[in-house]
Design a protein around this motif. Structure first.
Motif, PDB file in Angstrom:
ATOM      1  N   LYS A   1       0.831  -1.216   0.000  1.00 58.17           N
ATOM      2  CA  LYS A   1       0.000   0.000   0.000  1.00 58.17           C
ATOM      3  C   LYS A   1       0.857   1.253   0.000  1.00 58.17           C
ATOM      4  CE  LYS A   1      -2.689  -2.025   3.212  1.00 58.17           C
ATOM      5  NZ  LYS A   1      -3.587  -2.093   4.364  1.00 58.17           N
ATOM      6  N   ALA A   2       2.017   1.170   0.654  1.00 56.47           N
ATOM      7  CA  ALA A   2       2.913   2.326   0.673  1.00 56.47           C
ATOM      8  C   ALA A   2       3.471   2.588  -0.725  1.00 56.47           C
ATOM      9  CB  ALA A   2       4.048   2.089   1.664  1.00 56.47           C
TER      10      ALA A   2
ATOM     11  N   ARG B   1       1.891   2.135  -3.470  1.00 60.14           N
ATOM     12  CA  ARG B   1       0.817   2.838  -4.173  1.00 60.14           C
ATOM     13  C   ARG B   1       0.888   4.337  -3.877  1.00 60.14           C
ATOM     14  NH1 ARG B   1      -4.605   1.389  -1.516  1.00 60.14           N
ATOM     15  NH2 ARG B   1      -3.768   2.825   0.030  1.00 60.14           N
ATOM     16  N   GLU B   2       1.253   4.698  -2.651  1.00 55.82           N
ATOM     17  CA  GLU B   2       1.273   6.107  -2.260  1.00 55.82           C
ATOM     18  C   GLU B   2       2.507   6.825  -2.798  1.00 55.82           C
ATOM     19  OE1 GLU B   2      -1.377   7.444  -0.536  1.00 55.82           O
ATOM     20  OE2 GLU B   2      -2.170   5.464  -0.958  1.00 55.82           O
ATOM     21  N   ASP B   3       3.685   6.249  -2.591  1.00 54.34           N
ATOM     22  CA  ASP B   3       4.902   6.909  -3.055  1.00 54.34           C
ATOM     23  C   ASP B   3       6.075   5.928  -3.053  1.00 54.34           C
ATOM     24  OD1 ASP B   3       7.253   8.496  -3.339  1.00 54.34           O
ATOM     25  OD2 ASP B   3       6.028  10.233  -2.824  1.00 54.34           O
TER      26      ASP B   3
ATOM     27  N   ASP C   1       9.221   6.306  -3.971  1.00 48.55           N
ATOM     28  CA  ASP C   1      10.516   6.787  -3.511  1.00 48.55           C
ATOM     29  C   ASP C   1      10.603   6.782  -1.987  1.00 48.55           C
ATOM     30  OD1 ASP C   1      11.736   7.037  -5.891  1.00 48.55           O
ATOM     31  OD2 ASP C   1      11.345   9.174  -6.141  1.00 48.55           O
ATOM     32  N   ALA C   2       9.494   7.120  -1.336  1.00 48.26           N
ATOM     33  CA  ALA C   2       9.500   7.085   0.122  1.00 48.26           C
ATOM     34  C   ALA C   2       9.780   5.668   0.606  1.00 48.26           C
ATOM     35  CB  ALA C   2       8.162   7.573   0.662  1.00 48.26           C
TER      36      ALA C   2
ATOM     37  N   ARG D   1     -12.934   9.596   2.689  1.00 51.45           N
ATOM     38  CA  ARG D   1     -11.773  10.373   3.139  1.00 51.45           C
ATOM     39  C   ARG D   1     -10.530  10.017   2.334  1.00 51.45           C
ATOM     40  NH1 ARG D   1     -10.709   9.292   9.131  1.00 51.45           N
ATOM     41  NH2 ARG D   1     -11.080   7.176   8.421  1.00 51.45           N
ATOM     42  N   GLU D   2     -10.430   8.723   1.960  1.00 54.68           N
ATOM     43  CA  GLU D   2      -9.225   8.293   1.248  1.00 54.68           C
ATOM     44  C   GLU D   2      -9.136   8.948  -0.117  1.00 54.68           C
ATOM     45  OE1 GLU D   2      -8.536   4.183   1.132  1.00 54.68           O
ATOM     46  OE2 GLU D   2      -8.903   3.899   3.264  1.00 54.68           O
TER      47      GLU D   2
ATOM     48  N   PHE E   1      -7.543  12.502  -0.236  1.00 52.20           N
ATOM     49  CA  PHE E   1      -6.089  12.679  -0.131  1.00 52.20           C
ATOM     50  C   PHE E   1      -5.370  12.378  -1.436  1.00 52.20           C
ATOM     51  CE2 PHE E   1      -7.007  11.136   4.319  1.00 52.20           C
ATOM     52  CZ  PHE E   1      -7.200  12.410   4.763  1.00 52.20           C
ATOM     53  N   ASP E   2      -6.099  11.845  -2.399  1.00 47.02           N
ATOM     54  CA  ASP E   2      -5.435  11.355  -3.600  1.00 47.02           C
ATOM     55  C   ASP E   2      -5.141  12.505  -4.549  1.00 47.02           C
ATOM     56  OD1 ASP E   2      -4.279   9.550  -5.186  1.00 47.02           O
ATOM     57  OD2 ASP E   2      -6.118   8.840  -6.110  1.00 47.02           O
TER      58      ASP E   2
ATOM     59  N   ARG F   1      -2.867  13.733  -6.787  1.00 48.40           N
ATOM     60  CA  ARG F   1      -1.651  13.518  -7.574  1.00 48.40           C
ATOM     61  C   ARG F   1      -1.794  14.175  -8.926  1.00 48.40           C
ATOM     62  NH1 ARG F   1      -0.392   7.267  -6.820  1.00 48.40           N
ATOM     63  NH2 ARG F   1      -2.549   7.268  -6.233  1.00 48.40           N
TER      64      ARG F   1
END
Lengths: 312, 328
Positions: free
Chosen positions: B185-186, B188-190, B192-193, B321-322, B325-326, B328
């Protein structure tokens, strides 16, 4: 009292190490954790980074400053494996790091943050933190299917994460989505998450960018805290007040190269640094007519001042 | 209009063969797109290589049924690796382009004249499902209750199919609530992080692509076994897009989203089909004939998807809510 003595101890130790160093770029340090040689990165015809030699002292807070476009972030990207250098080598704790992919760089104890924060928005704050922990058994596909394999380790990780969240005053937000945090809180979260990796060298790319002033002090405190816990910090920053406040040593980059090094209180009076920021001829008149104009302006200003004084 | 038939076929569709096989395809897409953020537009190819792997092994090579299943699964894993190696290091869009192209290449190879001896051209392959029905524990007859009544063959397919759906959901649930799922899931978010925290992103994306592909492959088996045949044009791009519709309808990144999405999708499709054909036959609708009903219902599916994305982009199980935050 104990905290105080160690605080002064660590800072004093760091300052003592730098005391008699020359102010030249690439000066050797007594105990370097990171040694960089001849790192070059070109984008087409543009040489973004060309660093001949630089060392970062273990247990210190070192600032990397320079005007916009000096190649600071690109240099960071080379060191952490996020971009491949065209040539050069660098060692971290004595082991060679060029060509090492970013995840292995992080595993070896060199962890970075980003200029634009990378909070994982649709994960909770606590999940963000847990992600930072290394060597998790539950991160392998087959063991993940059986919670018994990783449950205990997960509890330990959660405990460590919660301790860090308390320290960074994010514990009230633990179950919130990271996307709902403010810019400054995201910076805090990113720093706390990097600490979950248990790094030796923390590399912060503009930790203060976009942070509201109320949080700045708390962030500064956390950066100083890293040194107190025995970590080495290398950070990129534009805010000179902050650099003066927390750094033990400053490295200045301009046009891709390291042009000067020195302690924070005197570095900004170094001629090479002033030239880099303001241009070499910033105070020299360009022609006779301009010289005359400058004289007139100065006289006018003086007269105005005298007039003001007499009117009082 | 024959209301009893319309309603009974609609109710049956809620647990029917199409629902099962699209649920499996959509669970795979949910792993790719919902959890990992991989835009796999070639899910039909995973179903196709599995279905054809089974069919060709049994009919052309004369291998036993179980070997055919193993060949189909191996083909899906291999496809994931071949698609993943060049694209997973690049941005998400490249995977989308490569997968949709690869899916079409695979479909066209299966229907090509040059390989007619192996894949059977546009007629496909049949006669490979006897091994499956030989295992059927249900004696000949009708099973079920009320409107949910099926013959022994369909009952066997549905029992196996729903067991596979349940197992897939269980695996997805376990994985996504583990540290492995956290990394996925991380990513999916970013990405590089995640790299900066010491995780091998490429390896996780590959694992996700294989997992979702293999679950999609199960859908390919169910198709081949339920209809006792495989044809190339069943595995066209629209199959993939139906699976995406189902995932978005149910709610991306939710374990049961694809299953409920698939049920609603097929219930609506069958209901609209029944109502429209009934109305055409009874003369209530005069501007189209019964052969036009098929395309029109898909037209309505498209309209429904657009309305869904506007008014409820998080789907049925999603958390609004999710979505917020998207950015992009």
């Amino acid at each position: 009292m104990h905290a105080d003595t160690t605080t002064t101890g660590r800072k004093a130790a760091a300052l003592a190490a730098f005391k008699d160093l020359a102010r030249d770029p690439g000066v050797p340090k007594p105990d370097p954790i990171l040694v960089v040689d001849n790192v070059v990165r070109r984008f087409g015809g543009l040489t973004a980074v060309e660093v001949e030699h630089v060392e970062v002292q273990r247990g210190s807070i070192t600032a990397l400053i320079g005007p916009n476009g000096a190649g600071k972030t690109t240099f960071f990207n080379q060191l952490t494996g996020f971009d491949t250098a065209d040539s050069g080598q660098w060692t971290f704790n004595g082991s060679s790091m060029n060509g090492v992919p970013p995840h292995k760089v992080a595993r070896s104890g060199m962890v970075r943050t980003f200029q634009l924060t990378k909070a994982l928005s649709r994960l909770t704050v606590l999940e963000n933190m847990r992600l930072g922990a290394q060597a998790q058994k539950g991160e392998s596909f087959w063991r993940a299917l059986v919670p018994g394999f990783w449950r205990q380790q997960e509890d330990e990780i959660t405990q460590r994460a919660e301790e860090l969240l308390v320290r960074f005053k994010l514990d009230a937000k633990r179950e919130d989505f990271a996307g709902s945090l403010s810019g400054g809180q995201r910076k805090l979260l990113e720093m706390a998450r990097a600490l979950m990796v248990q790094p030796e060298l923390v590399m912060l790319d503009e930790p203060m960018a976009g942070v509201n002033p109320a949080l700045t002090q708390s962030l500064l405190g956390h950066v100083k805290d890293l040194r107190e816990q025995g970590m080495t910090v290398l950070f990129v920053e534009h805010d000179m007040d902050m650099v003066r406040d927390i750094s033990d040593w400053v490295i200045v980059m301009a046009q891709g190269a390291v042009i000067a090094e020195g302690p924070p209180d005197t570095i900004m009076s170094d001629a090479r640094v002033i030239d880099a920021y303001l241009g070499a001829h910033h105070d020299a008149p360009l022609s006779d007519s301009e010289l005359e104009e400058q004289l007139h302006q100065a006289e006018a200003a003086l007269e105005a001042e005298i007039e003001e004084e007499t009117q009082k | 209009m024959d209301w009893v038939t319309i309603i009974s076929t609609t109710v049956k569709a809620a647990i029917g063969v199409e629902t099962v096989l699209y649920a499996l395809a959509a669970i795979g897409i949910n792993v790719h797109f919902g959890y990992t953020g991989l835009l796999n537009f070639g899910q039909a190819a995973f179903m196709a290589v599995a279905g054809y792997g089974l069919a060709v092994s049994v009919t052309v090579l004369g291998l036993p049924f179980w070997v055919g299943i193993a060949v189909g699964l191996a083909a899906a894993v291999l496809l994931a690796i071949i698609l993943g190696i060049p694209t997973l290091r690049l941005r998400a869009d490249y995977l989308a382009i490569v997968t949709i192209a690869a899916a079409e290449i695979i479909r066209l190879v299966f229907r090509s004249v040059a390989f007619k001896d192996i894949f059977g051209g546009s007629d496909g392959r049949r006669g490979f499902s006897n091994g499956f029905y030989a295992l059927n524990p249900f004696p000949e007859g009708e099973y079920g209750f009320g409107w949910f009544t099926f013959n022994h063959r369909v009952t066997w397919v549905l029992v196996v199919g729903w067991i596979l759906v349940a197992l897939s959901c269980l695996i997805v649930y376990l994985l996504m609530n583990s540290p492995w799922g956290r990394v996925i899931k991380a990513i999916r978010e970013d990405e590089d992080a995640v790299r900066s925290l010491g995780k091998n992103v490429f390896s996780y994306k590959m694992q996700s692509l294989i997992l979702g592909g293999v679950i999609g492959a199960l859908g390919g088996f169910i198709y081949g076994l339920a209809f006792a045949s495989v044809q190339p044009d069943i595995f066209g791009t629209e199959t993939t897009f139906f699976a995406y519709t189902i995932v978005i309808l149910g709610g991306a990144a939710r374990v049961l989203g694809p299953v409920v999405g698939s049920m609603i999708f097929w219930v609506l499709l069958v209901l609209i089909n029944g109502l429209l054909s009934g109305a055409v036959e009874a003369g209530y609708i005069t501007f189209m004939n019964s052969t036009q009903v098929g395309p029109v219902r898909f037209l309505l599916v498209g309209v429904g998807l657009i309305l869904l994305l506007i008014y409820r982009p998080q789907g049925i199980f999603g958390d609004k809510r999710e979505i917020a935050f998207d950015a992009r």
